[in-house]
Scaffold this active site. Structure first.
Site, short mmCIF file in Angstrom:
data_model
loop_
_atom_site.label_atom_id
_atom_site.label_comp_id
_atom_site.label_asym_id
_atom_site.label_seq_id
_atom_site.Cartn_x
_atom_site.Cartn_y
_atom_site.Cartn_z
N HIS A 1 0.82 -1.21 0.00
CA HIS A 1 0.00 0.00 0.00
C HIS A 1 0.85 1.26 0.00
O HIS A 1 0.52 2.25 -0.67
CB HIS A 1 -0.93 -0.01 1.21
CG HIS A 1 -2.02 -1.03 1.11
ND1 HIS A 1 -2.74 -1.47 2.19
CD2 HIS A 1 -2.51 -1.72 0.04
CE1 HIS A 1 -3.63 -2.36 1.80
NE2 HIS A 1 -3.49 -2.53 0.50
N GLU B 1 -10.79 -13.22 -18.92
CA GLU B 1 -9.87 -13.35 -17.78
C GLU B 1 -10.00 -14.69 -17.08
O GLU B 1 -9.33 -14.95 -16.07
CB GLU B 1 -10.10 -12.20 -16.79
CG GLU B 1 -11.54 -12.01 -16.38
CD GLU B 1 -11.77 -10.73 -15.58
OE1 GLU B 1 -10.80 -10.19 -15.02
OE2 GLU B 1 -12.93 -10.27 -15.53
N ASP C 1 -5.72 -11.44 -14.04
CA ASP C 1 -6.48 -12.61 -13.60
C ASP C 1 -6.28 -13.79 -14.55
O ASP C 1 -6.26 -14.95 -14.12
CB ASP C 1 -7.97 -12.29 -13.48
CG ASP C 1 -8.32 -11.75 -12.10
OD1 ASP C 1 -7.54 -11.99 -11.16
OD2 ASP C 1 -9.38 -11.11 -11.96
N CYS D 1 -6.23 -4.81 -21.05
CA CYS D 1 -6.33 -3.75 -20.04
C CYS D 1 -5.58 -4.11 -18.76
O CYS D 1 -5.69 -3.41 -17.76
CB CYS D 1 -7.79 -3.45 -19.70
SG CYS D 1 -8.71 -4.84 -19.05
#
Length: 601
Positions: free
Chosen positions: A202, A442, A466, A513
């Site tokens: 993060h 995906e 994915d 993407c």
């Protein structure tokens, strides 16, 4: 990996993870954790109510603090990164956690500070024992809450020392917590160096948004650094030099100058066409998370939006109304019209927990109740979003993208609901423009059915993150098997090629993407495999355009066909590196993408 070399008395070189690109030099400012002392008390009945109130007031105070930090994050780094703090709020307001602490106070007659220490500490221990970067990030989130709750109960405030305000300060710590990073004023620090974390932590995500260089995973930098040490931080190559010599400083200034020049040069790409030297046009779109980001897309040279993640509208206490959704979608569509805008329908679940919709208690959330499965089970939520999308499409530039499709029945049912919503709106007197409906590829099952899906979809968008994870059965957040997450694995490349061929047989375009769309070697490979459109973060558009303008389509196509005959990812990577590494180096974009690769001794 961390290593150290001493060429003279005080000079030390440390190698870690390049977490946020860029170069900085300054005085070290070690961040020292204050000792948190928690004493166990057994309380008389007369003190129970007061301790309950002490804890609940601390929760309310911490919620207010985090909400303030979340607002700062939204304004400075965008909605997507601020979701880190939305997750903090969800954890803090989780009934299981809160009731567990209250039970410790009420039933065991323990003081509030001890109850927080025991209950929240057990959560932290559990996540720290799981050998996965994602779980360690979760443990860091919990430690952040732990520190804030204890500080709120004794009014001690944050447990980290105040940061010096001198320009050029390099913060050094064993671990930085996301909320602490957001309290640092713009320009207050020049870089971060930390023992823990990685490129996907993060703190790294936030730092890249703030354009602060970071090297993480240094393991022992906090113990080695003394206040006022001079430090060079190479966030592009993943290196820290403590007390650099004259040669180090000279090389630092040279590399920093190159880095800044390359950043400036990229902006000359904005108005140029993304066309190969032999005339092949590749559409370049941008991914966005916040409606207001649409205004910046064209400034970076994109010609549309390839992915707007609509779930970010839902990360709030109450779900957005149909009208609120419509206004958000309309803002994006009208800002970039007549260019196309691809809006992905609600992709809740997995690592994206939406209050009131998804659950945090699934054993395997990435393969559980998520994405299109949630939408088809909760038709009222899905149809509300579909009506909002259709009403917002006043300029006719909308493309609806359906995530996690694994079979024809899901696609057909979703299209049926889209048609039902269209008819409903038209019956109310609304004029509804035509809209294209696409499928995210995906899931391996979708690839197996790609010929049939291509007959009923208007376009494909390959979600490579994915697709790689599911195809190779590799959790990309698990460092024990990080090396097995291979974008150039023959099975993955074969699936991409199958998808492209099936789509082109039906005359529909294919986009990518996922993260492959902004990796230089992958861009060359994807174009060669026949991908029509690449979508990425806005900043990456210019670098990708520079790559495309340097290539010949026939050359990269021949390369891609050769690669498809190879047996393993190692062979593919070695072949691509041998053929294109010098070209990519000459383009001067590696350090801008955070993988400089040049290490000094």
């Amino acid at each position: 990996m961390t290593s150290s070399t001493k060429n003279q008395a005080e000079r030390t070189v440390l190698v870690g993870v390049p977490a946020s690109p860029g170069f900085a030099m300054g005085k070290a400012f070690p961040i020292i954790n204050r000792e948190v002392s928690v004493v166990e008390e057994t309380l008389p009945e007369s003190r129970i109510a007061a301790e309950e109130q002490l804890f609940l007031k601390a929760v309310n105070k911490t919620v207010a603090e985090i909400n303030k930090i979340k607002e700062i994050s939204e304004s400075r780094t965008g909605l997507r990164d601020s979701l880190i703090f939305a997750t903090h709020l969800m954890i803090l307001q989780d009934p299981g956690l809160v009731n567990g602490i209250l039970d410790k106070i009420r039933k065991d007659h323990k003081n509030a500070r001890w109850a927080v220490h025991v209950v929240l500490g057990s959560y932290i221990d559990k996540f720290e024992k799981i050998d996965s970067p994602a779980m360690r990030d979760k443990a860091a989130d919990l430690r952040d809450l732990y520190n804030r709750l204890l500080g709120a109960m004794d009014d001690s405030g944050p447990v980290l020392e105040d940061v010096a305000t001198d320009d050029g300060v390099v913060l050094v710590a064993h671990e930085f917590l996301p909320s602490f990073l957001m309290t640092i004023k713009p320009g207050q620090v020049s870089a971060l160096a930390m023992d823990t974390g990685g490129r996907t932590s993060h703190v790294a995500i936030l730092a890249r948004s703030l354009q602060v260089p970071v090297v993480s995973g240094l393991r022992n930098v906090a113990a080695l650094i003394k206040p006022e040490d001079t430090i060079i931080v190479d966030g592009s190559g993943g290196m820290v030099i403590v007390n650099p010599n004259e040669d180090d400083i000279r090389r630092f200034h040279e590399r920093q100058e190159v880095y800044e020049r390359q950043r400036r040069e990229l902006f000359t790409m904005r108005r140029l066409e993304p066309m190969t030297r032999d005339g092949k046009y590749i559409t370049l779109h941008a991914n966005i998370e916040l409606p207001t980001e649409a205004e910046k897309v064209m400034d970076f040279g994109a010609t549309g939006i390839g992915l707007y993640r609509s779930e970010f509208l839902f990360f709030r206490k109450d779900a957005p109304s149909e009208q609120e959704q419509c206004e958000a979608y309309k803002q994006i569509l009208e800002t970039v019209a007549p260019c196309p805008v691809t809006i992905r329908t609600l992709d809740a679940g997995g690592d994206k927990l939406v209050p009131g919709i998804t659950s945090a208690n699934e054993a395997n959330p990435f393969m559980g109740w998520r994405s299109i499965r949630v939408c088809l089970d909760r038709e009222e939520i899905f149809c509300e979003q579909l009506r909002a999308l259709l009403m917002a499409n006043m300029r006719g530039n909308l493309r609806i993208l359906l995530p996690m499709i694994s079979g024809l029945s899901e696609l057909r049912r979703a299209k049926m609901l889209i048609n039902r919503c269209r008819e409903e709106l038209e019956s109310r007197g609304h004029k509804v423009a035509a809209v294209k409906v696409g499928v995210m590829i995906e899931v391996p099952a979708a690839v197996m059915l790609v010929d049939k899906l291509a007959k009923e979809a208007d376009f494909f968008s390959i979600g490579t993150n994915d697709l790689i994870q599911f195809t190779l059965a590799v959790d990309r957040t698990n460092e024990l098997i990080t090396d097995m997450f291979q974008p150039h694995h023959p099975a993955v490349l074969s699936m991409i090629y199958q998808t492209v061929m099936a789509a082109h047989r039906q005359g529909i375009p294919v986009a990518v993407c996922g993260e492959m769309g902004s990796d230089p070697f992958s861009v060359l490979l994807l174009v060669g495999l026949g991908v029509d459109e690449l979508s990425m973060t806005p900043w990456s558009v210019m670098a990708t355009k520079k790559i495309i303008r340097s290539m010949n389509f026939e050359d990269v196509r021949e390369t891609a066909l050769t690669v498809l005959t190879m047996d393993d990812a190692e062979s593919v990577n070695a072949y691509l590196k041998a053929k294109y590494a010098q070209t990519i180096k000459d383009l001067g974009i590696s350090s801008l993408l955070g993988d400089d690769g040049e290490k000094q001794n």
